[in-house]
Design a protein around this motif. Structure first.
Motif, PDB file in Angstrom:
ATOM      1  N   TYR A  70       1.175   5.284  -1.339  1.00 52.60           N
ATOM      2  CA  TYR A  70       0.461   6.545  -1.928  1.00 52.60           C
ATOM      3  C   TYR A  70      -0.876   6.122  -2.173  1.00 52.60           C
ATOM      4  O   TYR A  70      -1.730   6.662  -3.003  1.00 52.60           O
ATOM      5  N   GLY A  71      -1.558   5.413  -1.193  1.00 53.32           N
ATOM      6  CA  GLY A  71      -3.045   5.224  -1.416  1.00 53.32           C
ATOM      7  C   GLY A  71      -3.382   4.315  -2.463  1.00 53.32           C
ATOM      8  O   GLY A  71      -4.487   4.055  -2.713  1.00 53.32           O
ATOM      9  N   LEU A  72      -2.174   3.522  -3.236  1.00 53.20           N
ATOM     10  CA  LEU A  72      -2.420   2.822  -4.255  1.00 53.20           C
ATOM     11  C   LEU A  72      -2.124   1.339  -3.621  1.00 53.20           C
ATOM     12  O   LEU A  72      -1.143   1.243  -2.910  1.00 53.20           O
ATOM     13  N   ARG A  73      -2.513   0.280  -4.218  1.00 50.54           N
ATOM     14  CA  ARG A  73      -2.511  -1.161  -3.943  1.00 50.54           C
ATOM     15  C   ARG A  73      -1.553  -1.630  -5.084  1.00 50.54           C
ATOM     16  O   ARG A  73      -1.870  -1.582  -6.385  1.00 50.54           O
ATOM     17  N   THR A 113      -1.208  10.710   0.287  1.00 49.13           N
ATOM     18  CA  THR A 113      -2.002  10.234  -0.533  1.00 49.13           C
ATOM     19  C   THR A 113      -3.267  11.231  -0.983  1.00 49.13           C
ATOM     20  O   THR A 113      -3.408  12.201  -0.276  1.00 49.13           O
ATOM     21  N   PRO A 114      -3.753  10.835  -2.039  1.00 46.08           N
ATOM     22  CA  PRO A 114      -5.109  11.765  -2.448  1.00 46.08           C
ATOM     23  C   PRO A 114      -5.857  12.129  -1.388  1.00 46.08           C
ATOM     24  O   PRO A 114      -6.324  13.216  -1.046  1.00 46.08           O
ATOM     25  N   GLY A 115      -6.313  11.018  -0.327  1.00 47.30           N
ATOM     26  CA  GLY A 115      -7.262  11.094   0.695  1.00 47.30           C
ATOM     27  C   GLY A 115      -6.525  12.231   1.685  1.00 47.30           C
ATOM     28  O   GLY A 115      -7.213  13.239   2.409  1.00 47.30           O
ATOM     29  N   GLU A 116      -5.294  12.144   1.893  1.00 45.72           N
ATOM     30  CA  GLU A 116      -4.614  13.000   2.940  1.00 45.72           C
ATOM     31  C   GLU A 116      -4.511  14.409   2.288  1.00 45.72           C
ATOM     32  O   GLU A 116      -4.832  15.533   3.041  1.00 45.72           O
ATOM     33  N   THR A 118       1.783   9.686  -7.903  1.00 43.13           N
ATOM     34  CA  THR A 118       2.406   9.563  -6.623  1.00 43.13           C
ATOM     35  C   THR A 118       2.871  10.925  -6.103  1.00 43.13           C
ATOM     36  O   THR A 118       3.852  11.359  -6.108  1.00 43.13           O
ATOM     37  N   GLU A 127       0.802  -1.169  -0.034  1.00 42.52           N
ATOM     38  CA  GLU A 127       0.024   0.115   0.027  1.00 42.52           C
ATOM     39  C   GLU A 127       0.948   1.327   0.176  1.00 42.52           C
ATOM     40  O   GLU A 127       1.571   1.398   0.960  1.00 42.52           O
ATOM     41  N   ASP A 129      -8.151  15.681   2.977  1.00 40.09           N
ATOM     42  CA  ASP A 129      -8.082  15.930   4.522  1.00 40.09           C
ATOM     43  C   ASP A 129      -7.510  17.257   5.038  1.00 40.09           C
ATOM     44  O   ASP A 129      -7.899  17.682   6.243  1.00 40.09           O
TER      45      ASP A 129
END
Length: 324
Positions: free
Chosen positions: A133-136, A168-171, A153, A131, A174
């Motif tokens: 950069y928010g990617l798997r 990450t995109p979520g961060e 990334t 996991e 947020d």
């Protein structure tokens, strides 16, 4: 192709410091010296400093001119995808541009599992992380292998003396670094720019492996492409012809970027903890040859040799006198 003897003779003709006291509001970046003019424009002087591992490690002859002119080539060929900050080029090393509010993140686009820096996917993947950069990422990938799909990334923008940090995109959302709409627009533009660069590079016999983009807001709130684009400092290039053979043999791909110097350093120290050893002159000479050959390969034009009879800064000062 530039005569190697010419490069060797001018190995000490480097622009390490671009301080021009007559110009206002000087800011010294890692590799560029910036001057904010009173009318809202900015002068950016590309020096020959080479930055890696979040610090300057050496100066490479003609590097600043190469970077400015390669970026010019790419800005011209991607303006239909994203507006950029270019106004004019008053000197081979200098860009006159719009002053922007730079986004607090850098957008890194990757097509391959590669890299030597702490923020590269490979550096994290080889430690067992999946996991990133928010990617798997799937198991079983090898160093320098083509990724299943092109990925973004992003990293935070480091201040001088600090390190870029993965985010990450979520961060990003947020922490309020960008709105959802801004992140979507930046992501779409970055992927489109990368696709254009990948296609043009392929036509030159090159693989555009990964690259970094910086964007900013203009006074009207539009997202504008800033900094540089698809240069050997912001991008990794490999030779397409030899890639498959070298990858199958477990060999490092033939590189067309500053990874040549980075790899030399990594082989001799931990660049994030240890002092950087002095880089020998023959390595600097080869780096200069690589930079010039990148320009000629990408643009299809001979590198315009500068007048080597006077210091680079003297020429720049003469060309910028109207801004004093």
């Amino acid at each position: 192709m530039v005569d190697p003897d010419f490069l060797a003779r001018h190995l000490d003709l480097v622009l390490d410091d671009a301080t021009v006291p007559e110009l206002p509001n000087h800011y010294r970046g890692k590799v560029r010296d910036n001057y904010d003019l009173p009318d809202g424009r900015r002068l950016i002087i590309a020096t020959d400093r080479l930055s890696a591992f979040d610090r300057n490690i050496v100066a490479i002859p003609f590097k600043g001119q190469v970077l400015t002119q390669i970026a010019r080539f790419w800005f011209d060929r991607t303006a239909d995808i994203c507006p950029n900050h270019v106004i004019d080029y008053p000197d081979p090393n200098v860009l006159l541009c719009k002053r922007l509010d730079i986004l607090p993140i850098e957008i890194v686009v990757r097509d391959y599992l590669a890299g030597t820096t702490a923020t590269s996917v490979w550096s994290m993947y080889r430690t067992g992380r999946r996991e990133i950069y928010g990617l798997r990422f799937p198991d079983g990938l090898r160093e320098n292998e083509k990724l299943p799909q092109t990925v973004i990334t992003p990293t935070t923008k480091a201040r001088d003396g600090e390190h870029d940090e993965p985010v990450t995109p979520g961060e990003i959302l947020d922490r309020g670094l960008l709105t959802a709409a801004q992140w979507q627009e930046v992501s779409e533009k970055a992927l489109a720019l990368f696709a254009r660069g990948r296609d043009i590079a392929a036509g030159r016999g090159l693989i555009l492996v990964d690259t970094k983009y910086e964007f900013g807001f203009d006074k009207d709130g539009r997202i504008i492409l800033a900094d540089e684009i698809h240069t050997p400092d912001s991008s990794r290039y490999w030779f397409r012809e030899s890639y498959e053979r070298r990858f199958a043999a477990g060999e490092r791909p033939e590189s067309f970027d500053k990874d040549f110097v980075r790899s030399w350093v990594v082989a001799r120290c931990d660049p994030y903890k240890d002092p950087i050893p002095e880089i020998p002159r023959d390595t600097v000479l080869e780096a200069a040859r690589i930079y010039v050959s990148v320009f000629e390969t990408i643009t299809g034009r001979a590198f315009p040799l500068p007048d080597a009879s006077a210091p680079v800064l003297d020429r720049i000062r003469a060309n910028l006198i109207k801004f004093f």
